[in-house]
Design an enzyme around this catalytic site. Sequence first.
Site, PDB file in Angstrom:
ATOM      1  N   ALA A  67       0.833  -1.197   0.097  1.00  0.00           N
ATOM      2  CA  ALA A  67       0.157  -0.061   0.066  1.00  0.00           C
ATOM      3  C   ALA A  67       0.831   1.181   0.067  1.00  0.00           C
ATOM      4  CB  ALA A  67      -0.876   0.041   1.262  1.00  0.00           C
ATOM      5  N   GLU A 133       4.156  -5.005   7.074  1.00  0.00           N
ATOM      6  CA  GLU A 133       3.320  -4.079   7.625  1.00  0.00           C
ATOM      7  C   GLU A 133       3.788  -3.796   9.238  1.00  0.00           C
ATOM      8  OE1 GLU A 133       2.233  -6.620   5.836  1.00  0.00           O
ATOM      9  OE2 GLU A 133       0.626  -5.939   4.675  1.00  0.00           O
TER      10      GLU A 133
HETATM   11  N1  CO8 Z   1       4.572   3.506  -0.256  1.00  0.00           N
HETATM   12  C1  CO8 Z   1       4.839   4.763  -1.061  1.00  0.00           C
HETATM   13  N2  CO8 Z   1       5.989   4.894  -1.656  1.00  0.00           N
HETATM   14  C2  CO8 Z   1       6.879   3.539  -1.785  1.00  0.00           C
HETATM   15  C3  CO8 Z   1       6.665   2.429  -1.041  1.00  0.00           C
HETATM   16  C4  CO8 Z   1       5.343   2.466  -0.535  1.00  0.00           C
HETATM   17  N3  CO8 Z   1       4.762   1.170   0.170  1.00  0.00           N
HETATM   18  N4  CO8 Z   1       7.528   1.741  -1.334  1.00  0.00           N
HETATM   19  C5  CO8 Z   1       8.602   2.414  -2.117  1.00  0.00           C
HETATM   20  N5  CO8 Z   1       8.066   3.523  -2.431  1.00  0.00           N
HETATM   21  C6  CO8 Z   1       8.921   4.662  -2.853  1.00  0.00           C
HETATM   22  C7  CO8 Z   1       9.997   5.295  -2.135  1.00  0.00           C
HETATM   23  O1  CO8 Z   1       9.292   6.168  -1.035  1.00  0.00           O
HETATM   24  C8  CO8 Z   1      10.959   6.079  -2.992  1.00  0.00           C
HETATM   25  O2  CO8 Z   1      10.144   7.029  -3.623  1.00  0.00           O
HETATM   26  P1  CO8 Z   1      11.210   8.529  -3.401  1.00  0.00           P
HETATM   27  O3  CO8 Z   1      12.380   8.147  -4.125  1.00  0.00           O
HETATM   28  O4  CO8 Z   1      10.335   9.473  -4.004  1.00  0.00           O
HETATM   29  O5  CO8 Z   1      11.424   8.550  -1.820  1.00  0.00           O
HETATM   30  C9  CO8 Z   1      10.683   4.978  -4.197  1.00  0.00           C
HETATM   31  O6  CO8 Z   1       9.659   4.058  -4.014  1.00  0.00           O
HETATM   32  C10 CO8 Z   1      11.872   3.939  -4.181  1.00  0.00           C
HETATM   33  O7  CO8 Z   1      12.009   3.329  -2.979  1.00  0.00           O
HETATM   34  P2  CO8 Z   1      13.322   3.327  -2.140  1.00  0.00           P
HETATM   35  O8  CO8 Z   1      14.084   4.335  -2.176  1.00  0.00           O
HETATM   36  O9  CO8 Z   1      12.860   2.900  -0.808  1.00  0.00           O
HETATM   37  O10 CO8 Z   1      13.860   1.930  -2.822  1.00  0.00           O
HETATM   38  P3  CO8 Z   1      14.773   0.987  -2.063  1.00  0.00           P
HETATM   39  O11 CO8 Z   1      15.456  -0.066  -3.164  1.00  0.00           O
HETATM   40  O12 CO8 Z   1      15.788   1.537  -1.321  1.00  0.00           O
HETATM   41  O13 CO8 Z   1      14.007  -0.085  -0.918  1.00  0.00           O
HETATM   42  C11 CO8 Z   1      11.979  -1.060  -0.500  1.00  0.00           C
HETATM   43  C12 CO8 Z   1      12.727  -0.900  -1.614  1.00  0.00           C
HETATM   44  C13 CO8 Z   1      12.634  -2.302   0.434  1.00  0.00           C
HETATM   45  C14 CO8 Z   1      10.672  -1.796  -1.093  1.00  0.00           C
HETATM   46  C15 CO8 Z   1      11.489   0.033   0.540  1.00  0.00           C
HETATM   47  O14 CO8 Z   1      11.084   1.091  -0.603  1.00  0.00           O
HETATM   48  C16 CO8 Z   1      10.297  -0.271   1.390  1.00  0.00           C
HETATM   49  O15 CO8 Z   1      10.530  -0.818   2.365  1.00  0.00           O
HETATM   50  N6  CO8 Z   1       9.014   0.015   0.905  1.00  0.00           N
HETATM   51  C17 CO8 Z   1       7.919   0.007   1.913  1.00  0.00           C
HETATM   52  C18 CO8 Z   1       7.460  -1.599   1.899  1.00  0.00           C
HETATM   53  C19 CO8 Z   1       6.326  -1.524   2.949  1.00  0.00           C
HETATM   54  O16 CO8 Z   1       6.470  -1.374   4.109  1.00  0.00           O
HETATM   55  N7  CO8 Z   1       5.171  -2.283   2.325  1.00  0.00           N
HETATM   56  C20 CO8 Z   1       3.962  -2.439   2.969  1.00  0.00           C
HETATM   57  C21 CO8 Z   1       3.259  -0.959   2.989  1.00  0.00           C
HETATM   58  S1  CO8 Z   1       1.779  -1.270   4.085  1.00  0.00           S
HETATM   59  C22 CO8 Z   1       0.577  -2.327   3.302  1.00  0.00           C
HETATM   60  O17 CO8 Z   1       1.111  -2.835   2.285  1.00  0.00           O
HETATM   61  C23 CO8 Z   1      -0.747  -2.641   4.035  1.00  0.00           C
HETATM   62  C24 CO8 Z   1      -1.578  -3.358   3.096  1.00  0.00           C
HETATM   63  C25 CO8 Z   1      -3.025  -3.322   3.747  1.00  0.00           C
HETATM   64  C26 CO8 Z   1      -4.061  -3.825   2.650  1.00  0.00           C
HETATM   65  C27 CO8 Z   1      -4.038  -2.759   1.605  1.00  0.00           C
HETATM   66  C28 CO8 Z   1      -4.106  -3.135   0.171  1.00  0.00           C
HETATM   67  C29 CO8 Z   1      -3.453  -2.469  -0.897  1.00  0.00           C
END
Ligand code: CO8
Length: 259
Positions: A67, A133
């Site tokens: 998300a 999450e």
């Molecule tokens: N939300 C928003 N933006 C994101 C997300 C995300 N989940 N993941 C990555 N991005 C963005 C980053 O903010 C970044 O943007 P910017 O350059 O503008 O800052 C860009 O994508 C690239 O990301 P990173 O620089 O962080 O890339 P890395 O290679 O360093 O890291 C990761 C990659 C490990 C995937 C890291 O981005 C990360 O940890 N992302 C978050 C993952 C996460 O926690 N996901 C779970 C979210 S909660 C959820 O899914 C609840 C679901 C509930 C039900 C809803 C159904 C849809």
Amino acid sequence: MSDQEPVVWEKRADGVAIVRIARPEALNALNLATRKALAEAFAALQDDAGVRCIVLTGDDAAFAAGADLKEFVESDTVEIMKRRTERYWATIARTPQPVIAAIRGYALGGGLELAMTCDILIVGEGAQLGQPEVRVGIMPGAGGTQRLTRAVGKFHAMRLCLTGKPISGCEAYEIGLASLVVPDAEVMETALKMAQGIAKLPPLAVASVKEAILHGESASLESGLALERKAFQLLFATEDRREGMTAFIEKRKPKFTGS
Ligand code: CO8
């Protein structure tokens, strides 16, 4: 091809449709607009008799990184409840045609939950699948504690959801979270080849198999067996059943019409 963003889809002449999540700037994070667009794409494809199998994918870097946390950060409980976003994944899960998730890169949180609404998961060796999450103070909210547990059992599901640590495509395959694991560069090719094969099969039989497996998952064995038996019996009313068996006996290729 539709030009709707952030989801693009195309319907091909071979009966396969490809739905692609296209928010590379956010690793395909699922904001509201993306979830809605996905549901709209699937709703359109479900009604198209020329679509026999659907491949859902992202890009090399991510299937979907969950998300959209930037959209979530200021949300409150009432707003989250009012969104009723469960309807979007429900539309995808109810798709009668088989859906193959082709996963490269990250499939995290809501991204993995989305993949688990699909029927067949083809993952790249280097994919990263997980339910992170808990690390941002929430928990899976769209199937991560339920579909995941049904797929891999309590102990793997607990590990994934309680640590938030992702696993590789290879490990996902080992624990039963993927149908196939292939080199990253071969994920789309493998998914498309499988989809083309399914698209050639009699669609009523294909849809009945899917329905029986999905409904049987949450039924007792007796109810599941009864559902399977009735579906099996019903297929004897189809022309494709007669054609398939006759073609086998006459040693020729069958011509299925979907009737
Ligand atoms: N939300 C928003 N933006 C994101 C997300 C995300 N989940 N993941 C990555 N991005 C963005 C980053 O903010 C970044 O943007 P910017 O350059 O503008 O800052 C860009 O994508 C690239 O990301 P990173 O620089 O962080 O890339 P890395 O290679 O360093 O890291 C990761 C990659 C490990 C995937 C890291 O981005 C990360 O940890 N992302 C978050 C993952 C996460 O926690 N996901 C779970 C979210 S909660 C959820 O899914 C609840 C679901 C509930 C039900 C809803 C159904 C849809």
